[in-house]
Design an enzyme around this catalytic site. Structure first.
Site, PDB file in Angstrom:
ATOM      1  N   HIS A 179       3.050  -2.263  -0.308  1.00  0.00           N
ATOM      2  CA  HIS A 179       4.028  -1.196  -0.084  1.00  0.00           C
ATOM      3  C   HIS A 179       3.603  -0.343   1.099  1.00  0.00           C
ATOM      4  O   HIS A 179       2.486   0.183   1.130  1.00  0.00           O
ATOM      5  CB  HIS A 179       4.181  -0.361  -1.355  1.00  0.00           C
ATOM      6  CG  HIS A 179       4.860  -1.123  -2.459  1.00  0.00           C
ATOM      7  ND1 HIS A 179       4.551  -0.986  -3.788  1.00  0.00           N
ATOM      8  CD2 HIS A 179       5.856  -2.054  -2.392  1.00  0.00           C
ATOM      9  CE1 HIS A 179       5.327  -1.795  -4.509  1.00  0.00           C
ATOM     10  NE2 HIS A 179       6.116  -2.455  -3.681  1.00  0.00           N
ATOM     11  N   GLU A 189       1.921   3.280   1.062  1.00  0.00           N
ATOM     12  CA  GLU A 189       0.745   3.474   0.219  1.00  0.00           C
ATOM     13  C   GLU A 189      -0.520   3.346   1.064  1.00  0.00           C
ATOM     14  O   GLU A 189      -1.369   2.472   0.879  1.00  0.00           O
ATOM     15  CB  GLU A 189       0.832   2.511  -0.976  1.00  0.00           C
ATOM     16  CG  GLU A 189       2.087   2.848  -1.806  1.00  0.00           C
ATOM     17  CD  GLU A 189       2.429   1.855  -2.905  1.00  0.00           C
ATOM     18  OE1 GLU A 189       1.594   0.995  -3.237  1.00  0.00           O
ATOM     19  OE2 GLU A 189       3.565   1.946  -3.441  1.00  0.00           O
ATOM     20  N   HIS A 209      -2.375  -0.300  -5.092  1.00  0.00           N
ATOM     21  CA  HIS A 209      -1.168   0.497  -4.837  1.00  0.00           C
ATOM     22  C   HIS A 209      -1.525   1.964  -4.994  1.00  0.00           C
ATOM     23  O   HIS A 209      -2.609   2.316  -5.450  1.00  0.00           O
ATOM     24  CB  HIS A 209      -0.074   0.148  -5.867  1.00  0.00           C
ATOM     25  CG  HIS A 209       0.535  -1.201  -5.652  1.00  0.00           C
ATOM     26  ND1 HIS A 209       1.791  -1.374  -5.150  1.00  0.00           N
ATOM     27  CD2 HIS A 209       0.039  -2.449  -5.866  1.00  0.00           C
ATOM     28  CE1 HIS A 209       2.061  -2.668  -5.051  1.00  0.00           C
ATOM     29  NE2 HIS A 209       1.015  -3.350  -5.490  1.00  0.00           N
ATOM     30  N   GLU A 254      -3.284   1.356  -9.488  1.00  0.00           N
ATOM     31  CA  GLU A 254      -2.519   2.452  -8.889  1.00  0.00           C
ATOM     32  C   GLU A 254      -3.506   3.584  -8.658  1.00  0.00           C
ATOM     33  O   GLU A 254      -4.029   4.171  -9.603  1.00  0.00           O
ATOM     34  CB  GLU A 254      -1.396   2.907  -9.829  1.00  0.00           C
ATOM     35  CG  GLU A 254      -0.316   1.862 -10.071  1.00  0.00           C
ATOM     36  CD  GLU A 254       0.716   1.774  -8.955  1.00  0.00           C
ATOM     37  OE1 GLU A 254       0.632   2.542  -7.974  1.00  0.00           O
ATOM     38  OE2 GLU A 254       1.612   0.915  -9.071  1.00  0.00           O
TER      39      GLU A 254
HETATM   40  O1  0X9 Z   1       6.490  -0.994  -8.857  1.00  0.00           O
HETATM   41  C1  0X9 Z   1       5.506  -1.507  -8.347  1.00  0.00           C
HETATM   42  O2  0X9 Z   1       5.556  -2.489  -7.616  1.00  0.00           O
HETATM   43  C2  0X9 Z   1       4.134  -0.890  -8.616  1.00  0.00           C
HETATM   44  N1  0X9 Z   1       4.192   0.546  -8.592  1.00  0.00           N
HETATM   45  S1  0X9 Z   1       4.432   1.328  -7.148  1.00  0.00           S
HETATM   46  O3  0X9 Z   1       4.631   2.733  -7.440  1.00  0.00           O
HETATM   47  N2  0X9 Z   1       3.122   1.223  -6.272  1.00  0.00           N
HETATM   48  O4  0X9 Z   1       5.523   0.713  -6.476  1.00  0.00           O
HETATM   49  C3  0X9 Z   1       3.681  -1.312  -9.993  1.00  0.00           C
HETATM   50  C4  0X9 Z   1       3.656  -2.766 -10.210  1.00  0.00           C
HETATM   51  C5  0X9 Z   1       3.093  -3.080 -11.539  1.00  0.00           C
HETATM   52  N3  0X9 Z   1       3.681  -4.246 -12.069  1.00  0.00           N
HETATM   53  C6  0X9 Z   1       2.988  -5.405 -12.116  1.00  0.00           C
HETATM   54  N4  0X9 Z   1       1.793  -5.434 -11.679  1.00  0.00           N
HETATM   55  N5  0X9 Z   1       3.589  -6.452 -12.611  1.00  0.00           N
HETATM   56 ZN    ZN Z   2       3.064   0.036  -4.632  1.00  0.00          ZN
END
Ligand code: 0X9
Ligand code: ZN
Length: 315
Positions: free
Chosen positions: A66, A69, A195, A268
Site C-alpha cells: 500500500h 504506508e 502494513h 500492521e
Molecule cells: O486491508 C488490508 O489490506 C490490510 N489493512 S490496511 O489498513 N494496511 O490496508 C489488512 C490485510 C489483512 N488481511 C489479510 N492479511 N488477509
Molecule cells: Zn496496508
C-alpha cells in the site's frame, strides 16, 4: 525527498542508493537484485542476505503493498541494515545470517508511493498506478474476489483488479516466489508483509471467518496462532486471525499459504489508531517503531527451519 518533518523517510531514489550502498559495503553477505519492474518501470528491489549454505531456510519480508504506508519501507530497510551492519558484532544477527537466507522486498508498490508524496502534500494514496489503480492486497490468486472482501469498482480503494494477478507488481512477486520452488520444494518457509496501521499481527485466512479451511488444518491454524501470539508478545501488537479484523479476499497471506505453504503474516505497524493521519507519523518515530519489531523478526527467522516446531510438531 519527502516533505518537512518526513525527511528521514526514503523516497525511491534514496531507497535505491541505500540498498546499493548496503550491498556494496557488505558484498560478502548481501546481494541486491530486481524481481522486475513496476507498471511505471521502477525496479522492484530484492535484497538477499545470507552466509548460510545453499538450501538453508528462506524467509521473505515484503513492504509497502500500500502506497501511503511509508513506515513499512523503513521497516524493510531496517531489516536490511541490521542484518548487514550488525553481522559479526551482534551474536543473534550473526547466527541467523549464518543459518538462514533473508529476502527483503522493501517496496512492492514504488509507483504508488512516489505518487503519494511527490508534490509535497500527501495524497492518501493506497493502490498501484495502473489505470485507476488496483489494491495489490486484493489482487492475489487465492479465492480472488470470492467473499465480499474487495471491490469490483475501479474507483474503489479496495479495487481487486480485472482478474487475479492483473497488477504487474503482484505478478512479479508471484513469479519470484514461484522461482523459489527448487526440486519440488518451496525454499521460503515464512513471510511477513508489513502494513500500517493498527499494531496487529494477522494470519490467514482472510477470506473466511472460519479458523480452518481447505489446506489449513487445525494443526496449521494452531502453529499460525502460537507463533503469531509469541511475536505479538515481543512488540505489544494484538494477535488475531486476519478475518477477525475484517474479511479480505485476494490478500497476499492467503495466497502465500494456500499456493506455497508459506507461514505468512501481516504486521500492521504503528500507530494503534488515528484516521488518515495514522499513515503519516513524523520521521522521529522511525527508529523506535521499526526497532520494535526486531525481536519478532528474529523469532520468525529462528523458527524458519520448521514453523510447526512452535507447537511441538515436526516437519
Ligand atoms: O486491508 C488490508 O489490506 C490490510 N489493512 S490496511 O489498513 N494496511 O490496508 C489488512 C490485510 C489483512 N488481511 C489479510 N492479511 N488477509
Ligand atoms: Zn496496508
Amino acid at each position: 525527498a519527502f516533505p518537512n518533518g518526513y525527511q528521514d523517510y526514503h523516497d525511491f531514489a534514496e531507497l535505491t542508493s541505500a540498498l546499493q550502498q548496503a550491498a556494496a559495503e557488505h558484498s560478502d553477505l548481501a546481494t541486491l537484485s530486481t524481481i522486475g519492474t513496476s507498471a511505471q518501470g521502477r525496479n522492484l528491489w530484492l535484497m538477499s542476505i545470507t552466509r548460510a549454505p545453499a538450501g538453508s531456510p528462506e524467509v521473505l519480508f515484503t513492504c509497502q503493498q500500500h502506497a501511503r504506508e511509508h513506515l513499512t519501507r523503513e521497516m524493510c530497510l531496517r531489516i536490511v541494515n541490521r542484518f548487514t551492519d550488525s553481522y559479526g558484532s551482534d551474536p543473534a544477527v550473526t547466527q541467523l545470517v549464518n543459518s538462514r537466507i533473508i529476502r527483503v522486498i522493501p517496496s512492492v508498490n514504488p509507483d504508488g508511493a512516489e505518487y503519494d508524496h511527490a508534490t509535497g502534500t500527501f495524497r492518501g494514496w493506497r493502490k498501484n498506478r495502473q489505470g485507476q489503480g488496483t489494491d495489490l492486497n486484493r489482487n492475489w490468486g487465492h479465492q480472488w474476489g470470492c467473499c465480499g472482501g474487495s471491490s469490483g469498482s475501479p474507483s474503489s480503494d479496495t479495487y481487486r483488479g480485472t482478474s487475479a494477478f492483473s497488477a504487474i507488481e503482484t505478478q512479479r512477486v508471484r513469479d519470484y516466489v514461484a522461482s523459489r520452488v527448487v526440486g519440488g520444494d518451496q525454499r521460503i518457509t515464512a513471510h511477513i508483509d508489513f502494513h500500517t496501521y493498527s499494531e496487529l499481527v494477522l494470519w490467514p485466512y482472510g477470506y473466511t471467518y472460519s479458523d480452518t479451511g481447505p489446506g489449513l488444518s487445525a494443526q496449521d491454524a494452531a502453529a499460525f496462532r502460537t507463533l503469531g501470539t509469541q511475536m505479538a508478545r515481543t512488540n505489544g501488537y494484538t494477535p488475531q486471525q486476519s478475518s477477525d479484523l475484517y474479511i479480505t479476499d485476494g490478500s497476499i497471506n492467503d495466497w502465500m499459504w494456500a499456493a506455497h505453504g508459506i507461514y505468512s503474516y501481516t504486521f500492521e505497524m504503528y500507530p494503534r489508531g488515528g484516521g488518515l493521519n495514522g499513515f503519516y507519523p513524523i520521521d522521529d518515530v522511525i527508529d523506535r517503531e521499526t526497532a520494535r519489531n526486531d525481536a519478532a523478526v528474529d523469532l520468525l527467522l529462528s523458527y524458519a527451519d520448521c514453523v510447526p516446531r512452535v507447537i511441538g510438531a515436526s516437519c
